[in-house]
Motif scaffolding. Structure first.
Motif, PDB file in Angstrom:
ATOM      1  N   UNK A  43       0.835  -1.206   0.000  1.00 58.81           N
ATOM      2  CA  UNK A  43       0.000   0.000   0.000  1.00 58.81           C
ATOM      3  C   UNK A  43       0.867   1.252   0.000  1.00 58.81           C
ATOM      4  N   UNK A  44       2.032   1.130  -0.543  1.00 57.46           N
ATOM      5  CA  UNK A  44       2.901   2.293  -0.563  1.00 57.46           C
ATOM      6  C   UNK A  44       2.311   3.374  -1.439  1.00 57.46           C
ATOM      7  N   UNK A  45       2.577   4.592  -1.031  1.00 51.52           N
ATOM      8  CA  UNK A  45       2.178   5.711  -1.871  1.00 51.52           C
ATOM      9  C   UNK A  45       0.724   6.082  -1.769  1.00 51.52           C
ATOM     10  N   UNK A  46       0.024   5.508  -0.825  1.00 57.36           N
ATOM     11  CA  UNK A  46      -1.401   5.803  -0.783  1.00 57.36           C
ATOM     12  C   UNK A  46      -1.730   6.992   0.089  1.00 57.36           C
ATOM     13  N   UNK A  47      -0.726   7.531   0.779  1.00 51.69           N
ATOM     14  CA  UNK A  47      -1.024   8.663   1.648  1.00 51.69           C
ATOM     15  C   UNK A  47      -1.619   9.817   0.872  1.00 51.69           C
ATOM     16  N   UNK A  48      -1.112   9.989  -0.354  1.00 49.58           N
ATOM     17  CA  UNK A  48      -1.610  11.102  -1.158  1.00 49.58           C
ATOM     18  C   UNK A  48      -3.100  11.020  -1.371  1.00 49.58           C
ATOM     19  N   UNK A 107     -10.042  -3.973 -13.671  1.00 48.15           N
ATOM     20  CA  UNK A 107      -8.933  -4.653 -12.985  1.00 48.15           C
ATOM     21  C   UNK A 107      -9.008  -4.386 -11.483  1.00 48.15           C
ATOM     22  N   UNK A 108      -9.215  -3.129 -11.137  1.00 45.29           N
ATOM     23  CA  UNK A 108      -9.293  -2.784  -9.715  1.00 45.29           C
ATOM     24  C   UNK A 108     -10.515  -3.449  -9.084  1.00 45.29           C
ATOM     25  N   UNK A 160     -15.126   4.819  -9.666  1.00 43.88           N
ATOM     26  CA  UNK A 160     -15.177   4.848 -11.134  1.00 43.88           C
ATOM     27  C   UNK A 160     -15.124   6.274 -11.649  1.00 43.88           C
ATOM     28  N   UNK A 161     -15.639   7.188 -10.865  1.00 41.22           N
ATOM     29  CA  UNK A 161     -15.709   8.574 -11.328  1.00 41.22           C
ATOM     30  C   UNK A 161     -14.619   9.423 -10.692  1.00 41.22           C
ATOM     31  N   UNK A 162     -13.646   8.789 -10.105  1.00 34.72           N
ATOM     32  CA  UNK A 162     -12.562   9.527  -9.471  1.00 34.72           C
ATOM     33  C   UNK A 162     -11.291   9.400 -10.296  1.00 34.72           C
ATOM     34  N   UNK A 163     -10.290  10.140  -9.890  1.00 36.50           N
ATOM     35  CA  UNK A 163      -8.985  10.031 -10.542  1.00 36.50           C
ATOM     36  C   UNK A 163      -7.935   9.570  -9.537  1.00 36.50           C
ATOM     37  N   UNK A 164      -8.365   8.818  -8.568  1.00 33.95           N
ATOM     38  CA  UNK A 164      -7.417   8.279  -7.587  1.00 33.95           C
ATOM     39  C   UNK A 164      -6.427   7.381  -8.327  1.00 33.95           C
ATOM     40  N   UNK A 165      -5.136   7.571  -8.107  1.00 39.24           N
ATOM     41  CA  UNK A 165      -4.159   6.710  -8.784  1.00 39.24           C
ATOM     42  C   UNK A 165      -4.388   5.236  -8.453  1.00 39.24           C
ATOM     43  N   UNK A 166      -4.156   4.385  -9.430  1.00 37.61           N
ATOM     44  CA  UNK A 166      -4.379   2.952  -9.229  1.00 37.61           C
ATOM     45  C   UNK A 166      -3.599   2.427  -8.032  1.00 37.61           C
ATOM     46  N   UNK A 167      -2.401   2.925  -7.864  1.00 36.51           N
ATOM     47  CA  UNK A 167      -1.559   2.427  -6.775  1.00 36.51           C
ATOM     48  C   UNK A 167      -2.138   2.768  -5.403  1.00 36.51           C
ATOM     49  N   UNK A 215      -5.495   2.877  -4.888  1.00 33.82           N
ATOM     50  CA  UNK A 215      -6.911   2.500  -4.928  1.00 33.82           C
ATOM     51  C   UNK A 215      -7.337   1.715  -3.687  1.00 33.82           C
ATOM     52  N   UNK A 216      -6.534   0.751  -3.277  1.00 32.97           N
ATOM     53  CA  UNK A 216      -6.964  -0.124  -2.186  1.00 32.97           C
ATOM     54  C   UNK A 216      -7.253   0.657  -0.909  1.00 32.97           C
TER      55      UNK A 216
END
Lengths: 362, 208
Positions: free
Chosen positions: B1-6, B54-55, B89-96, B98-99
């Motif tokens: 879950x690295x990088x999800x702080x953003x 995929x997500x 689906x309607x967001x631009x949250x980076x895939x990395x 997402x979880x």
């Protein structure tokens, strides 16, 4: 030395490496902190047990994805509202006003040329379509057919996919529409679906109509002779639907052609049933006037269009008068027309020019 | 879950709560939506994420589990999961990221559903009985257990409940801190209090 806080001890259980060395050293030799840690661990275990999810059955991801992708690509709330005003992901049963209203409208349309007879006789063949405008509230307020009589709908087989156009035609006897040129953004080959014949029988019940009128607080118009127990047999299809997929699995274009709706009567006097139903309290007067006008020739199928959500206009499609429908947010367009005993619909998240271009090229 | 702080910082607690409480994430017009990453509304053709399927296939089970942790009921948890993915689906949250985003959104949406008193009661019992129809006695016991946990969760403070659910759904302290505006140290304190309170609530209920 100060004891680590409860929060620090709690974190130590999950992320021991996040605790500073001084706290770790203290913890190893402090009975009080050891006791607190044991208490925290017991609470953690109890919470974990309480919040455990018991997987009775594994989730059906394919079904969930189909449901979600359909909802996610809904182009507009307008069409959804018209189709029943509910979110497609919800499984809870809700009233579907359009279907309910369509039943009443088809009945009204179908009795335009009713002939007095004791046999089943064809009394209606769709030769044209025309919009009748109403509001979503009007639709929701309309009684469904079961308020006017008995609706017997046998377990008609549902639509199903077939491998190709030839298979669809072989099963239905309907020539599969051939799209000459796809709109921009619509790609690939369509999926072919067969829509089997759908039939229903509606038997008028004056008692039920009287009850509906009473519920609306109005007196029932005097029933014409012979109307109680009069029956209409409705039939639509078979037909073929060609569906092009879009992003997320939602259709980017649908072209459907079905054998036009027909009705047969077991004994209804001409025009009487139509006029009687139109006089029943519950139908908005403006809608009743429109229906009376539209169905006057007896061969025009009324298409309910909520005018607060959609706009309509007429256009020529290969010599037939077509009704073009567009959602007011311009996200969805459709064109529908009747010709040669067939009703054809072209619809998608497209402009009116695009659906008309497809329609005229068939 | 690295990088999800953003992603989590971009979606503070109150914003997720606001987003979730409507149970229809697309309701907000883009200009007023609390999540400015939401790029389309239902008034126009949705702009779909290319990574959505995929997500979804990778994370649906996880999101459903988060919702079930709160709601128990499979039917309502399904609805929550669908809502959450509609927002995603309607967001631009980076895939990395997402979880973690999905986990936080699922927890908030489920807690909102829990606290909305409508739709509870008979429906949950019906669903429970249908799911576990193999043994009616066992079904009744499990249904009661679920109800007790839900009642206890409902009585926790919102902050305690969200920290509890996020931690037991697998988020780390730093991730929870990013999602709740708490410090990592305060996450431990809040979690400790929440677990103690939950246990006490369950104990009190069982002794009633």
């Amino acid at each position: 030395m100060n004891h680590p806080t409860d929060g620090t001890l709690r974190r130590y259980l999950d992320e021991p490496s996040a605790i500073v060395d001084a706290d770790r050293v203290h913890l190893a030799s402090c009975d009080r902190c050891q006791a607190s840690l044991s208490g925290a661990e017991a609470d953690r275990t109890a919470a974990a047990d309480a919040l455990t999810t018991e997987e009775v059955t594994p989730p059906d991801i394919d079904r969930a994805w189909a449901q979600m992708s359909s909802a996610a690509t809904q182009p507009s709330t307008a069409l959804r509202d018209a189709l029943g005003g509910h979110h497609p992901r919800r499984r809870r049963a809700q009233r579907v006003p359009l279907f309910a209203a369509a039943g009443v409208l088809v009945i009204v349309g179908s009795v335009g040329v009713a002939a007095a007879t004791t046999d089943w006789l064809p009394i209606f063949t769709t030769e044209a379509v025309a919009p009748v405008t109403l509001t979503v509230d009007d639709l929701a307020a309309l009684p469904d057919l079961s308020s006017y009589g008995e609706v017997d709908m046998p377990a008609n087989p549902g639509p199903h996919e077939v491998p190709d156009a030839a298979a669809a035609s072989a099963e239905t006897g309907v020539a599969a529409p051939a799209v000459q040129r796809l709109p921009t953004g619509v790609v690939g080959a369509p999926a072919y679906h067969v829509v089997p014949v759908q039939t229903a029988t509606f038997t008028v019940s004056v008692q039920k109509i009287a009850d509906a009128a009473a519920a609306a607080g109005s007196a029932l118009p005097p029933p014409p002779p012979g109307i109680d127990g009069a029956a209409l047999r409705l039939r639509i299809g078979p037909g073929i639907a060609e569906v092009w997929g879009g992003v997320g699995g939602a259709p980017s274009l649908v072209v459907a052609r079905v054998l036009a709706p027909t009705a047969a009567s077991s004994g209804v006097s001409r025009d009487a049933l139509r006029d009687y139903i139109l006089a029943i309290p519950g139908l908005p007067r403006e809608l009743a006037d429109q229906l009376r006008a539209v169905t006057g020739d007896g061969n025009t199928l009324p298409i309910p269009v909520p005018d607060d959500k959609f706009t309509t206009f007429s256009a020529d499609v290969s010599g037939a008068s077509a009704t073009v429908i567009q959602s007011r947010d311009q996200a969805m367009s459709a064109v529908v027309w009747a010709a040669d005993d067939m009703v054809t619909v072209v619809l998608g998240p497209l402009s009116t020019d695009e659906v008309l271009s497809v329609a005229r090229g068939l | 879950m690295k990088g999800m702080k953003g992603a989590l910082r971009a979606l503070p607690t109150k914003d997720v709560a606001a987003l979730a409480c409507e149970h229809s994430p697309g309701k907000h017009p883009p200009e007023s939506h609390p999540d400015r990453r939401v790029v389309s509304s239902e008034a126009s053709l949705p702009v779909m994420r290319s990574d959505l399927e995929i997500v979804f296939r990778g994370e649906y089970g996880h999101v459903l589990a988060v919702a079930r942790r709160v709601l128990g009921s499979s039917a309502e948890a399904d609805d929550v999961a669908q809502d959450v993915f509609l927002s995603f689906a309607r967001s631009q949250v980076p895939t990395s990221e997402a979880r973690a985003w999905l986990t936080v959104a699922a927890a908030h949406t489920a807690l909102n559903a829990l606290r909305s008193q409508r739709r509870r009661g008979d429906r949950e019992r019906r669903v429970a009985e249908r799911e576990i129809a193999i043994d009616p006695a066992e079904a009744a016991v499990l249904s009661t257990e679920r109800q007790r946990v839900r009642e206890a969760l409902r009585r926790l403070s919102r902050q305690q409940a969200i920290v509890l659910v996020l931690r037991h759904s697998g988020l780390g302290y730093a991730e929870i801190a990013a999602a709740t505006s708490l410090s990592a140290g305060s996450v431990g304190t809040t979690l400790r209090r929440a677990e103690t309170a939950l246990r006490k609530e369950l104990r009190d209920e069982s002794s009633d």
